[in-house]
Each structure stands twice: as C-alpha cells, then as structure tokens.
Scaffold this motif. Sequence first.
Motif, PDB file in Angstrom:
ATOM      1  N   GLU A 238       0.809  -1.220   0.000  1.00 19.40           N
ATOM      2  CA  GLU A 238       0.000   0.000   0.000  1.00 19.40           C
ATOM      3  C   GLU A 238       0.846   1.275   0.000  1.00 19.40           C
ATOM      4  OE1 GLU A 238      -2.910   0.029   3.039  1.00 19.40           O
ATOM      5  OE2 GLU A 238      -3.974  -1.740   2.300  1.00 19.40           O
ATOM      6  N   ASN A 239       2.031   1.208   0.562  1.00 21.36           N
ATOM      7  CA  ASN A 239       2.886   2.400   0.575  1.00 21.36           C
ATOM      8  C   ASN A 239       3.787   2.461  -0.663  1.00 21.36           C
ATOM      9  OD1 ASN A 239       4.552   0.244   1.181  1.00 21.36           O
ATOM     10  ND2 ASN A 239       5.751   1.357   2.721  1.00 21.36           N
ATOM     11  N   GLY A 240       3.407   1.707  -1.687  1.00 22.78           N
ATOM     12  CA  GLY A 240       4.189   1.683  -2.922  1.00 22.78           C
ATOM     13  C   GLY A 240       4.073   2.987  -3.699  1.00 22.78           C
ATOM     14  N   PRO A 241       4.864   3.133  -4.766  1.00 21.45           N
ATOM     15  CA  PRO A 241       4.903   4.384  -5.530  1.00 21.45           C
ATOM     16  C   PRO A 241       3.624   4.631  -6.329  1.00 21.45           C
ATOM     17  CG  PRO A 241       6.171   2.686  -6.625  1.00 21.45           C
ATOM     18  CD  PRO A 241       5.773   2.110  -5.305  1.00 21.45           C
ATOM     19  N   GLU A 242       3.314   5.895  -6.536  1.00 21.76           N
ATOM     20  CA  GLU A 242       2.196   6.269  -7.403  1.00 21.76           C
ATOM     21  C   GLU A 242       2.710   6.312  -8.841  1.00 21.76           C
ATOM     22  OE1 GLU A 242      -1.436   9.455  -7.346  1.00 21.76           O
ATOM     23  OE2 GLU A 242       0.571  10.255  -7.011  1.00 21.76           O
ATOM     24  N   VAL A 243       2.016   5.618  -9.722  1.00 21.59           N
ATOM     25  CA  VAL A 243       2.467   5.487 -11.112  1.00 21.59           C
ATOM     26  C   VAL A 243       1.588   6.346 -12.020  1.00 21.59           C
ATOM     27  CG1 VAL A 243       2.944   3.892 -13.004  1.00 21.59           C
ATOM     28  CG2 VAL A 243       3.212   3.137 -10.621  1.00 21.59           C
ATOM     29  N   LEU A 244       2.120   7.486 -12.449  1.00 24.27           N
ATOM     30  CA  LEU A 244       1.385   8.412 -13.307  1.00 24.27           C
ATOM     31  C   LEU A 244       2.017   8.472 -14.695  1.00 24.27           C
ATOM     32  CD1 LEU A 244       0.814  11.385 -10.830  1.00 24.27           C
ATOM     33  CD2 LEU A 244      -0.766   9.517 -11.376  1.00 24.27           C
ATOM     34  N   TYR A 245       1.173   8.681 -15.705  1.00 22.93           N
ATOM     35  CA  TYR A 245       1.620   8.762 -17.097  1.00 22.93           C
ATOM     36  C   TYR A 245       1.339  10.160 -17.655  1.00 22.93           C
ATOM     37  CZ  TYR A 245       2.013   3.620 -17.583  1.00 22.93           C
ATOM     38  OH  TYR A 245       2.380   2.300 -17.465  1.00 22.93           O
ATOM     39  N   PRO A 246       2.346  11.027 -17.732  1.00 15.56           N
ATOM     40  CA  PRO A 246       2.152  12.338 -18.344  1.00 15.56           C
ATOM     41  C   PRO A 246       2.488  12.305 -19.837  1.00 15.56           C
ATOM     42  CG  PRO A 246       4.280  12.269 -17.276  1.00 15.56           C
ATOM     43  CD  PRO A 246       3.651  10.907 -17.064  1.00 15.56           C
ATOM     44  N   ALA A 247       1.893  13.224 -20.573  1.00 14.77           N
ATOM     45  CA  ALA A 247       2.200  13.381 -21.998  1.00 14.77           C
ATOM     46  C   ALA A 247       2.342  14.866 -22.309  1.00 14.77           C
ATOM     47  CB  ALA A 247       1.108  12.763 -22.861  1.00 14.77           C
ATOM     48  N   ALA A 248       3.162  15.188 -23.304  1.00 15.91           N
ATOM     49  CA  ALA A 248       3.355  16.586 -23.696  1.00 15.91           C
ATOM     50  C   ALA A 248       3.920  16.655 -25.107  1.00 15.91           C
ATOM     51  CB  ALA A 248       4.302  17.298 -22.722  1.00 15.91           C
ATOM     52  N   VAL A 249       3.646  17.760 -25.768  1.00 16.35           N
ATOM     53  CA  VAL A 249       4.207  18.042 -27.088  1.00 16.35           C
ATOM     54  C   VAL A 249       5.643  18.540 -26.912  1.00 16.35           C
ATOM     55  CG1 VAL A 249       3.998  19.473 -29.168  1.00 16.35           C
ATOM     56  CG2 VAL A 249       1.934  18.587 -28.032  1.00 16.35           C
ATOM     57  N   ILE A 250       6.529  18.066 -27.752  1.00 16.64           N
ATOM     58  CA  ILE A 250       7.924  18.497 -27.707  1.00 16.64           C
ATOM     59  C   ILE A 250       8.061  19.889 -28.326  1.00 16.64           C
ATOM     60  CG2 ILE A 250      10.278  17.958 -28.442  1.00 16.64           C
ATOM     61  CD1 ILE A 250       9.083  16.039 -26.361  1.00 16.64           C
ATOM     62  N   LYS A 251       8.787  20.750 -27.652  1.00 18.97           N
ATOM     63  CA  LYS A 251       8.966  22.121 -28.127  1.00 18.97           C
ATOM     64  C   LYS A 251       9.752  22.119 -29.441  1.00 18.97           C
ATOM     65  CE  LYS A 251       9.666  25.333 -25.068  1.00 18.97           C
ATOM     66  NZ  LYS A 251      10.308  26.207 -24.049  1.00 18.97           N
ATOM     67  N   ASP A 252       9.324  22.993 -30.369  1.00 20.69           N
ATOM     68  CA  ASP A 252       9.986  23.151 -31.676  1.00 20.69           C
ATOM     69  C   ASP A 252      10.006  21.854 -32.483  1.00 20.69           C
ATOM     70  OD1 ASP A 252      10.574  25.842 -31.044  1.00 20.69           O
ATOM     71  OD2 ASP A 252      12.427  25.246 -30.034  1.00 20.69           O
ATOM     72  N   CYS A 253       9.003  21.012 -32.301  1.00 23.21           N
ATOM     73  CA  CYS A 253       8.931  19.773 -33.074  1.00 23.21           C
ATOM     74  C   CYS A 253       8.420  20.059 -34.483  1.00 23.21           C
ATOM     75  CB  CYS A 253       8.024  18.759 -32.378  1.00 23.21           C
ATOM     76  SG  CYS A 253       6.291  19.261 -32.274  1.00 23.21           S
ATOM     77  N   ALA A 254       8.452  19.050 -35.338  1.00 24.36           N
ATOM     78  CA  ALA A 254       8.077  19.237 -36.741  1.00 24.36           C
ATOM     79  C   ALA A 254       6.582  19.476 -36.923  1.00 24.36           C
ATOM     80  CB  ALA A 254       8.518  18.018 -37.551  1.00 24.36           C
ATOM     81  N   ASN A 255       5.749  18.878 -36.089  1.00 23.33           N
ATOM     82  CA  ASN A 255       4.298  18.991 -36.273  1.00 23.33           C
ATOM     83  C   ASN A 255       3.595  19.241 -34.934  1.00 23.33           C
ATOM     84  OD1 ASN A 255       1.677  18.876 -37.183  1.00 23.33           O
ATOM     85  ND2 ASN A 255       1.753  16.745 -37.839  1.00 23.33           N
ATOM     86  N   PRO A 256       3.775  20.424 -34.348  1.00 24.40           N
ATOM     87  CA  PRO A 256       3.162  20.700 -33.042  1.00 24.40           C
ATOM     88  C   PRO A 256       1.641  20.694 -33.078  1.00 24.40           C
ATOM     89  CG  PRO A 256       4.103  22.703 -33.978  1.00 24.40           C
ATOM     90  CD  PRO A 256       4.563  21.568 -34.850  1.00 24.40           C
ATOM     91  N   ASP A 257       1.053  21.200 -34.166  1.00 19.67           N
ATOM     92  CA  ASP A 257      -0.409  21.239 -34.245  1.00 19.67           C
ATOM     93  C   ASP A 257      -0.996  19.832 -34.306  1.00 19.67           C
ATOM     94  OD1 ASP A 257      -0.323  23.993 -34.209  1.00 19.67           O
ATOM     95  OD2 ASP A 257      -0.392  24.197 -36.395  1.00 19.67           O
ATOM     96  N   GLY A 258      -0.398  18.987 -35.151  1.00 22.55           N
ATOM     97  CA  GLY A 258      -0.873  17.609 -35.253  1.00 22.55           C
ATOM     98  C   GLY A 258      -0.694  16.858 -33.952  1.00 22.55           C
ATOM     99  N   ALA A 259       0.441  17.075 -33.285  1.00 23.76           N
ATOM    100  CA  ALA A 259       0.718  16.398 -32.014  1.00 23.76           C
ATOM    101  C   ALA A 259      -0.283  16.820 -30.943  1.00 23.76           C
ATOM    102  CB  ALA A 259       2.137  16.709 -31.559  1.00 23.76           C
TER     103      ALA A 259
END
Length: 285
Positions: A238-259
């Motif tokens: 029960e005192n184990g780690p909390e497992v969260l999954y974040p996502a984000a667009v990479i800055k200055d990537c080739a297709n920010p709008d599509g991402a």
Amino acid sequence: MAVIGITAILAAGMLAGCSGGADDNGQESQSAQAASGDSAAQSSSAASEDDGASGETQSITVSAAASLTDVLNELAEKYKEQDPGVEISFTFGGSGALQTQIEEGAPVDLFFSAAEENMDALEEEGLIDTATRKDILKNEIVLIAPQGETSVSSFENILDSDPQIALGQAESVPAGKYAQEIFENLGIWEEVQSHAVFASNVREVLSWVEAGEADCGVVYATDAMTSDQVQVVCNAPENGPEVLYPAAVIKDCANPDGAEKFLDYLTGDEAKAAFESYGFIVLGE
C-alpha cells in the motif's frame, strides 16, 4: 530565247524565296505552339504539385512507454479513421531511454511517459511545451509469475524460494525504478539485486516470465492483463509508488499542431474507453 530564260530563272528564284519564307513561318509557328505547350505543361505540373501538397499525408511521431504499446496502436488506427490524412509512427521503450533520445535531438512530436520524473527532466531542460503537459493515466505495480504453481507469494517474501527475478533497469525503465523503491522500502533491495536479471523495458520483463526464463517479475497491472501465460501474485504494498503517465508536445517539433490534436484525442471519450479496457485508470482534467 535569252530573255525567256532569264525570266524563267527570275520566276524560279521568286518561287524559291516564297517557299523558304513559308518554311520559316511554319517553323516559327511550330516553335510558338511548342512554347505554349511547354508553358501549359508547366502550369499543369505546378497545379498537380499544389494538389499533391494539399493532399499530403501528415506525420506525427510519438515516443511512448512500452506499457502503452497495445492501446496506442489501437487508438492510432481509430484516430486515422477520423482523419485518413494522418500517419502516426511510434517508438516504444523505457521512458528513460526515450527521454535520452529526445535530449539528443530525436525527431519526436509527442512524448508519453510512464513516469513523472522523465517528463520533469525534459521540462527543466526547456524541451517540452509546458502548456500541453497533461497527466493522463494511472497504473499499478504487480508481482507476476508464470501460470501454474509458483513458490513466490509476495513482495515481502520474494526471496524465500531463491527465485530468479526479472526487473526493468531502474536507470531507464520506470517499472524497474518503482520495483527498486518497493524493495528499498522493504529493506531487501541489495539481496534482490543478486537474484535479478535486468531488462531494457517492461515488456521484456513480461516476456521472460511468460517463457519461464524468470521465476517472477515486476510489471504494470496493464502488462499482466495482456498475457494469459502469467498470473498476478500480488499488488505492490500500500505504501508503494504512485504510477502516473504524463504526456506533452515536444517544443519546436516538426508537427506541433498535429501532435496537440492527437494529444487532445487521447483525453477524449473514445480513448478513455480504450485505456480502461486495457486496465489503466484514466485521470480527470
């Protein structure tokens, strides 16, 4: 007779001159037509290129945790049904390894991590668009063994039967780091290491346990759900780690709008249903 001869010669010359003029005019006319044809062909080619550009396939490159492999492949196909002009390519692996690839300049539009710390590191380095960052999912850590009888009963007693334990490399695989944290909290990490074999991603851990190459392993609950060749021995303490999954667009990537558009889709109702069917806990906004 001489006059007639001269007259005939002059007439022949005039006829020849007229004939030559007609050929020149004909050649000029043909050249003009050819030039006009070339111009039309060029215009047609340019229009064709414009049409091709407007119908061009849009590419989105996603780096994602290995534990997301099945569900993201499914969701990508559903997304393409809505937008056939999109091609989504994935690189799946340990989140730490994917973080390093992005830091080294890998052409990535969207990063979907299985740990906050990997996303935190990229944010500190100014490599993500912080306005797009979202915590999307939650997962659970479980101890698994091959189907059938097993001598492994819990995290706490994992060493009782002298097993070979499959773990992800803590430096690059979040599931491995979570496992290390659990065993450190139990005070047995040093002993566990001497019984461990280390994998480059969590799916490799799963495959080793499936094949019986390891007596047990630590994976996400969602990984265990994908296989009928393993059994879940127990959940993390029960005192184990909390497992969260974040996502984000990479800055200055080739297709920010599509991402960003695909990221928005991943937080919608259709994606939520898919994530839950694979055992993930979907987080609210």
